[in-house]
Scaffold this motif. Sequence first.
Motif, mmCIF file in Angstrom:
data_model
loop_
_atom_site.group_PDB
_atom_site.id
_atom_site.type_symbol
_atom_site.label_atom_id
_atom_site.label_comp_id
_atom_site.label_asym_id
_atom_site.label_seq_id
_atom_site.Cartn_x
_atom_site.Cartn_y
_atom_site.Cartn_z
ATOM 1 N N SER A 1 -25.855 4.056 18.082
ATOM 2 C CA SER A 1 -26.600 2.985 17.413
ATOM 3 C C SER A 1 -27.221 3.482 16.111
ATOM 4 C CB SER A 1 -27.650 2.374 18.337
ATOM 5 O OG SER A 1 -28.756 3.223 18.489
ATOM 6 N N LEU A 2 -27.729 4.712 16.104
ATOM 7 C CA LEU A 2 -28.329 5.264 14.879
ATOM 8 C C LEU A 2 -27.275 5.441 13.785
ATOM 9 C CD1 LEU A 2 -30.607 8.011 16.469
ATOM 10 C CD2 LEU A 2 -31.386 5.881 15.395
ATOM 11 N N THR A 3 -26.181 6.079 14.139
ATOM 12 C CA THR A 3 -25.136 6.355 13.158
ATOM 13 C C THR A 3 -24.306 5.107 12.882
ATOM 14 O OG1 THR A 3 -25.079 8.641 13.932
ATOM 15 C CG2 THR A 3 -23.214 7.907 12.612
ATOM 16 N N GLY A 4 -24.166 4.251 13.882
ATOM 17 C CA GLY A 4 -23.364 3.039 13.714
ATOM 18 C C GLY A 4 -23.857 2.152 12.602
ATOM 19 N N VAL A 5 -25.162 1.975 12.498
ATOM 20 C CA VAL A 5 -25.707 1.129 11.439
ATOM 21 C C VAL A 5 -25.422 1.746 10.067
ATOM 22 C CG1 VAL A 5 -28.061 2.098 11.500
ATOM 23 C CG2 VAL A 5 -27.714 -0.257 10.781
ATOM 24 N N GLN A 6 -25.407 3.061 9.995
ATOM 25 C CA GLN A 6 -25.084 3.730 8.734
ATOM 26 C C GLN A 6 -23.594 3.603 8.425
ATOM 27 O OE1 GLN A 6 -26.836 7.559 9.794
ATOM 28 N NE2 GLN A 6 -28.459 7.207 8.284
ATOM 29 N N ARG A 7 -22.767 3.736 9.442
ATOM 30 C CA ARG A 7 -21.320 3.573 9.239
ATOM 31 C C ARG A 7 -20.991 2.171 8.738
ATOM 32 N NH1 ARG A 7 -18.175 7.513 11.589
ATOM 33 N NH2 ARG A 7 -19.224 8.834 13.100
ATOM 34 N N GLU A 8 -21.631 1.167 9.318
ATOM 35 C CA GLU A 8 -21.392 -0.214 8.889
ATOM 36 C C GLU A 8 -21.772 -0.400 7.421
ATOM 37 O OE1 GLU A 8 -23.435 -2.876 11.562
ATOM 38 O OE2 GLU A 8 -22.414 -2.010 13.310
ATOM 39 N N LEU A 9 -22.924 0.139 7.044
ATOM 40 C CA LEU A 9 -23.365 0.019 5.654
ATOM 41 C C LEU A 9 -22.406 0.736 4.711
ATOM 42 C CD1 LEU A 9 -25.398 -0.899 3.538
ATOM 43 C CD2 LEU A 9 -26.780 1.114 4.093
ATOM 44 N N LEU A 10 -22.039 1.980 5.050
ATOM 45 C CA LEU A 10 -21.105 2.719 4.201
ATOM 46 C C LEU A 10 -19.757 2.022 4.107
ATOM 47 C CD1 LEU A 10 -21.785 6.465 5.071
ATOM 48 C CD2 LEU A 10 -22.200 5.315 2.892
ATOM 49 N N THR A 11 -19.287 1.481 5.212
ATOM 50 C CA THR A 11 -18.009 0.765 5.202
ATOM 51 C C THR A 11 -18.059 -0.402 4.221
ATOM 52 O OG1 THR A 11 -17.513 1.393 7.479
ATOM 53 C CG2 THR A 11 -16.380 -0.559 6.622
ATOM 54 N N LYS A 12 -19.114 -1.214 4.297
ATOM 55 C CA LYS A 12 -19.242 -2.364 3.385
ATOM 56 C C LYS A 12 -19.304 -1.909 1.926
ATOM 57 C CE LYS A 12 -21.750 -5.208 6.686
ATOM 58 N NZ LYS A 12 -23.062 -5.702 7.073
ATOM 59 N N VAL A 13 -20.099 -0.882 1.675
ATOM 60 C CA VAL A 13 -20.271 -0.402 0.303
ATOM 61 C C VAL A 13 -18.973 0.175 -0.242
ATOM 62 C CG1 VAL A 13 -21.448 1.364 -1.079
ATOM 63 C CG2 VAL A 13 -22.747 -0.023 0.538
ATOM 64 N N PHE A 14 -18.284 1.002 0.543
ATOM 65 C CA PHE A 14 -17.029 1.593 0.077
ATOM 66 C C PHE A 14 -15.953 0.533 -0.105
ATOM 67 C CE2 PHE A 14 -18.395 5.846 2.015
ATOM 68 C CZ PHE A 14 -18.770 6.353 0.779
ATOM 69 N N GLU A 15 -15.911 -0.467 0.757
ATOM 70 C CA GLU A 15 -14.925 -1.537 0.599
ATOM 71 C C GLU A 15 -15.174 -2.314 -0.690
ATOM 72 O OE1 GLU A 15 -15.145 -3.679 4.309
ATOM 73 O OE2 GLU A 15 -13.756 -2.301 5.299
ATOM 74 N N ARG A 16 -16.453 -2.562 -1.011
ATOM 75 C CA ARG A 16 -16.780 -3.274 -2.261
ATOM 76 C C ARG A 16 -16.502 -2.415 -3.485
ATOM 77 N NH1 ARG A 16 -21.658 -5.694 0.444
ATOM 78 N NH2 ARG A 16 -22.720 -3.824 -0.234
ATOM 79 N N ALA A 17 -16.797 -1.120 -3.398
ATOM 80 C CA ALA A 17 -16.660 -0.232 -4.551
ATOM 81 C C ALA A 17 -15.211 0.150 -4.832
ATOM 82 C CB ALA A 17 -17.501 1.023 -4.345
ATOM 83 N N GLY A 18 -14.387 0.189 -3.820
ATOM 84 C CA GLY A 18 -12.982 0.513 -4.017
ATOM 85 C C GLY A 18 -12.652 1.975 -3.745
ATOM 86 N N GLU A 19 -11.350 2.224 -3.639
ATOM 87 C CA GLU A 19 -10.870 3.547 -3.256
ATOM 88 C C GLU A 19 -11.218 4.616 -4.293
ATOM 89 O OE1 GLU A 19 -6.714 5.714 -1.933
ATOM 90 O OE2 GLU A 19 -6.847 3.539 -1.857
ATOM 91 N N ALA A 20 -11.128 4.283 -5.564
ATOM 92 C CA ALA A 20 -11.445 5.277 -6.599
ATOM 93 C C ALA A 20 -12.916 5.685 -6.519
ATOM 94 C CB ALA A 20 -11.118 4.730 -7.985
ATOM 95 N N ALA A 21 -13.789 4.720 -6.247
ATOM 96 C CA ALA A 21 -15.211 5.035 -6.106
ATOM 97 C C ALA A 21 -15.446 5.911 -4.874
ATOM 98 C CB ALA A 21 -16.032 3.758 -6.015
ATOM 99 N N PHE A 22 -14.742 5.607 -3.790
ATOM 100 C CA PHE A 22 -14.849 6.427 -2.584
ATOM 101 C C PHE A 22 -14.418 7.859 -2.872
ATOM 102 C CE2 PHE A 22 -12.831 8.378 1.118
ATOM 103 C CZ PHE A 22 -13.888 8.380 2.007
ATOM 104 N N ASP A 23 -13.278 8.016 -3.542
ATOM 105 C CA ASP A 23 -12.782 9.349 -3.873
ATOM 106 C C ASP A 23 -13.763 10.091 -4.773
ATOM 107 O OD1 ASP A 23 -10.507 8.832 -2.371
ATOM 108 O OD2 ASP A 23 -9.263 8.346 -4.124
#
Length: 162
Positions: A123-145
């Motif tokens: 639950s602690l890490t899951g909420v962070q994973r969800e946030l990072l997933t949303k942010v990386f999906e919005r920012a795109g693969e180049a931003a993730f890299d």
Amino acid sequence: MDSILPRSSERVNMTGTPITETQLNSAWELMFYGFRALTAPPDSLLAARGWSRVHHRILYFVARTPGQTVGELLQRLGVTKQALNAPLKALQQAGLVTVSVCNDDRRARRLHLSPAGQALEASLTGVQRELLTKVFERAGEAAFDGWCQVMDELAACESRQS
């Protein structure tokens, strides 16, 4: 007083363009606010138990490497035995982390999460994973890299300082 940073003419990005103080300040502020957004949800869950981020770090790293020794965890976290002792003991007393004697070295102790520890860590890490997933999906693969490259460079700096 002189800045501890090299003069802007000495700092360049990968394209050779000088990095300005304004850009560095902006990057630092974004890192501060981003880290705050990433840590706020688990911080509130931990605070309800009277705990802090170190408890989350212990749960996280024990979940990633079940059966690691206390010494291995100390090395991974980069903390002293004294700094780890109280939070690890609190997690044990709460029934979230179990400690067992190593078969091959009776002095060493192996760490595992109990089912309740696994649930809390998720639950602690899951909420962070969800946030990072949303942010990386919005920012795109180049931003993730790019983000991964920056974090790798920062981690390498820390390991060279140790």
